[in-house]
Design an enzyme around this catalytic site. Structure first.
Site, short mmCIF file in Angstrom:
data_model
loop_
_atom_site.label_atom_id
_atom_site.label_comp_id
_atom_site.label_asym_id
_atom_site.label_seq_id
_atom_site.Cartn_x
_atom_site.Cartn_y
_atom_site.Cartn_z
N GLU A 161 -13.94 7.30 -26.34
CA GLU A 161 -14.53 8.62 -26.12
C GLU A 161 -14.94 9.34 -27.41
OE1 GLU A 161 -12.81 10.82 -22.53
OE2 GLU A 161 -11.07 9.73 -23.28
N SER A 170 -12.98 9.58 -19.31
CA SER A 170 -14.43 9.46 -19.12
C SER A 170 -14.82 8.29 -18.23
CB SER A 170 -15.14 9.33 -20.48
OG SER A 170 -14.95 10.50 -21.24
N SER A 224 -20.97 20.59 -19.55
CA SER A 224 -19.71 20.08 -19.01
C SER A 224 -19.18 20.98 -17.89
CB SER A 224 -18.66 19.97 -20.12
OG SER A 224 -19.05 19.02 -21.10
#
EC number: 6.3.2.4
Length: 325
Positions: free
Chosen positions: A15, A165, A298
């Site tokens: 990530e 993720s 996000s």
């Protein structure tokens, strides 16, 4: 006098790129009238402050200071934007605690606990929180596909225990797909979990500390164009993220009640974003992210925006909560 804030980003996991994006958004939106912000890249081969000209200044690991043009810079607080290890799993936070440096995340033990999907599920189940049926495996364990399928059914999900993720996650429809999915998950972690498929509405809900109180943010409904909310759905636009979620008042109230309860059960502080699937109107807890994505697109920033909280307010509140803790 302005406080010096180190925004740590990067990390040692898959990530790293996402974390650098999040950290740069924090840097962009931080209130420069109140804080001196410094981008700090925590990478496997170096810890460095990176200035606006991309010039690098090494971080002294003895006290987490840096030296810029002959002047030593120390920090009043660290803003944690590292997804994965060593930020989200608590490792670097234990170091900050040892040297007496405040940070925006929960205590290192809570971070380590919530990063471990299996352990988190084990805790919340004891408090009556609904979850999927699950099986845990460690690398090297004997794999009995028939026994796994008998317990969790098909389709099912195979997940690395400590990755984020959606890296390493597979949705398995047939017995023949199970072993390849397990091998894929083991590429990310030596511990995995296999969970039953829950057929219902998927929602994501942020719970944060805001102005000294636990605040549940507006709920987001996740409608993936893919088989599940995978990497492409999260980061490449292959999903709809509907905020506020299309829920009845009773469903919304129940999700908020459970989300706040889970945050408190786990003794959390700072940011969190958790996933639930509503089955027969009951939220089933999937996992908690304690360093959620912080870019403008996000989910948690979207939820904060619907609650009337700007990114500058969101990030500034996290810093002030840490400084006053």
């Amino acid at each position: 006098m302005k406080k010096n804030i180190a925004i740590i980003m990067g990390g040692y996991s898959s990530e790293v790129g996402i974390s650098l994006k999040s950290g740069n958004v924090v840097y962009k939106h931080i209130d420069t009238e109140k804080y001196n912000a410094y981008k700090v890249h925590i990478l496997e081969n170096k810890w460095v402050h990176v200035d606006d000209n991309e010039e690098e200044y090494p971080i002294n690991k003895e006290d987490f200071s840096t030296e810029i043009k002959g002047q030593k810079i120390t920090f009043d607080c660290v803003f944690n934007a590292i997804h994965g290890t060593p930020g989200e799993n608590g490792i670097i936070l234990a170091y900050f605690d040892l040297i007496g440096l405040k940070h925006t995340s929960a205590p290192f033990y809570q971070m380590a606990l919530t990063f471990n999907k299996r352990d988190t599920l084990s805790v919340v189940k004891q408090y009556g929180i609904a979850t999927a049926v699950s099986i845990y495996l460690n690398k090297g364990d004997e794999i009995d596909c028939d026994a796994i399928i008998k317990k969790v059914g098909l389709p099912c999900f195979v997940k690395p225990n400590g990755a984020g993720s959606s890296f390493g996650i597979s949705k398995v429809y047939t017995k023949g797909e199970l072993i390849p999915a397990i091998e894929k998950a083991y590429e990310e972690d030596t511990e995995i979990l296999i969970e039953s498929f829950l057929d219902g509405t998927e929602v994501s809900v942020g719970v944060i500390q805001y102005k000294g109180e636990t605040k549940v943010l507006p709920i987001t409904e996740i409608v993936s164009e893919n088989d599940f909310f995978d990497y492409k759905a999260k980061y490449e636009g292959e999903s709809q993220e509907i905020t506020p979620a299309r829920l009845t008042d009773s469903q919304r109230n129940r999700v908020k009640e459970v989300a706040k309860r889970v945050y408190e059960i786990l003794n959390m502080r700072g940011f969190s974003r958790s996933e639930y699937i509503l089955v027969n109107d009951e939220p089933h807890f999937i996992e908690m992210n304690t360093v959620p994505g912080l870019t403008e697109a996000s989910i948690l920033p979207q939820q904060a925006n619907h609650a009337g909280i700007s990114l500058t307010e969101l990030f500034g509140n996290a810093i002030e909560m840490a400084l006053n803790n």
